[in-house]
Design a protein around this motif. Sequence first.
Motif, PDB file in Angstrom:
ATOM      1  N   ILE A 132       0.884  -1.160   0.000  1.00 49.47           N
ATOM      2  CA  ILE A 132       0.000   0.000   0.000  1.00 49.47           C
ATOM      3  C   ILE A 132       0.924   1.212   0.000  1.00 49.47           C
ATOM      4  N   TYR A 133       0.910   1.918  -1.103  1.00 47.56           N
ATOM      5  CA  TYR A 133       1.799   3.049  -1.338  1.00 47.56           C
ATOM      6  C   TYR A 133       1.004   4.339  -1.209  1.00 47.56           C
ATOM      7  N   LEU A 134       1.506   5.264  -0.395  1.00 49.49           N
ATOM      8  CA  LEU A 134       0.867   6.568  -0.230  1.00 49.49           C
ATOM      9  C   LEU A 134       1.733   7.630  -0.884  1.00 49.49           C
ATOM     10  N   ARG A 135       1.098   8.443  -1.693  1.00 52.24           N
ATOM     11  CA  ARG A 135       1.831   9.566  -2.294  1.00 52.24           C
ATOM     12  C   ARG A 135       0.890  10.748  -2.400  1.00 52.24           C
ATOM     13  N   GLU A 136       1.423  11.852  -2.848  1.00 55.64           N
ATOM     14  CA  GLU A 136       0.599  13.046  -2.995  1.00 55.64           C
ATOM     15  C   GLU A 136       1.037  13.830  -4.209  1.00 55.64           C
ATOM     16  N   ASP A 137       0.140  14.682  -4.667  1.00 54.39           N
ATOM     17  CA  ASP A 137       0.375  15.496  -5.849  1.00 54.39           C
ATOM     18  C   ASP A 137      -0.402  16.794  -5.659  1.00 54.39           C
ATOM     19  N   GLN A 174      -6.953   1.963  -6.247  1.00 57.51           N
ATOM     20  CA  GLN A 174      -6.448   3.301  -5.956  1.00 57.51           C
ATOM     21  C   GLN A 174      -7.550   4.191  -5.424  1.00 57.51           C
ATOM     22  N   HIS A 175      -7.242   4.844  -4.314  1.00 58.35           N
ATOM     23  CA  HIS A 175      -8.108   5.889  -3.777  1.00 58.35           C
ATOM     24  C   HIS A 175      -7.448   7.219  -4.099  1.00 58.35           C
ATOM     25  N   TRP A 218      -4.599  19.905  -3.125  1.00 60.04           N
ATOM     26  CA  TRP A 218      -3.825  18.727  -2.747  1.00 60.04           C
ATOM     27  C   TRP A 218      -4.545  17.464  -3.192  1.00 60.04           C
ATOM     28  N   ILE A 219      -3.769  16.524  -3.738  1.00 56.92           N
ATOM     29  CA  ILE A 219      -4.287  15.219  -4.130  1.00 56.92           C
ATOM     30  C   ILE A 219      -3.496  14.163  -3.362  1.00 56.92           C
ATOM     31  N   GLY A 220      -4.202  13.286  -2.687  1.00 56.74           N
ATOM     32  CA  GLY A 220      -3.575  12.141  -2.039  1.00 56.74           C
ATOM     33  C   GLY A 220      -3.956  10.888  -2.804  1.00 56.74           C
ATOM     34  N   ILE A 221      -2.980  10.014  -3.009  1.00 53.31           N
ATOM     35  CA  ILE A 221      -3.221   8.773  -3.729  1.00 53.31           C
ATOM     36  C   ILE A 221      -2.762   7.619  -2.846  1.00 53.31           C
ATOM     37  N   ALA A 222      -3.672   6.698  -2.566  1.00 57.37           N
ATOM     38  CA  ALA A 222      -3.355   5.484  -1.815  1.00 57.37           C
ATOM     39  C   ALA A 222      -3.571   4.316  -2.768  1.00 57.37           C
ATOM     40  N   THR A 223      -2.514   3.538  -3.011  1.00 59.35           N
ATOM     41  CA  THR A 223      -2.583   2.460  -3.995  1.00 59.35           C
ATOM     42  C   THR A 223      -2.231   1.119  -3.377  1.00 59.35           C
TER      43      THR A 223
END
Length: 157
Positions: A49-54, A115-116, A123-128
């Motif tokens: 589960i990878y968390l990132r942001e954009d 993906q959420h 801000w964009i958060g992406i949880a994959t």
Amino acid sequence: MTMDPGQTAAHASAARIGRWVISAVPFGWTWIPNFGVQKQAEGVVPSNIYLREDVLLAGNQLALYVQAQITIMKRTFVDPVIAGPAPTQFPGADEAALLMIKHQPSQGATVFQVQHYVRSGKWIGIATLTTLETELLKVRPDFDQFMKFVTIQPEAA
């Protein structure tokens, strides 16, 4: 994060990745700083589960961002099967969407990603969640639980 898997942390000791605040890790998963969590099982490729942001560069609509991501996925993966995006809810978010992708890399095993996408202002958060298709039913409940352990830190004033 120093807690045992499956335990929650106090807000002050919670782990962070950008504005993502992670208060707990599902049992059997391992915290990886600046990445997210991973579950290893004997003889199976690990699930992640990878968390990132954009940041949104223009406008304030999550749908445009997600469509751009879908375009990139179609160029990156060979014949991906994409479901969604579907609107969903996330506490503290202006809007959120769920997207699922199934693809088959050159090694032959089918990979499944859930993906959420979460928008708060620009801000964009992406949880994959990335896992083998054969492991999806085993790890999807953990991903859903993990998403309940995650919050968004409010934007600094």
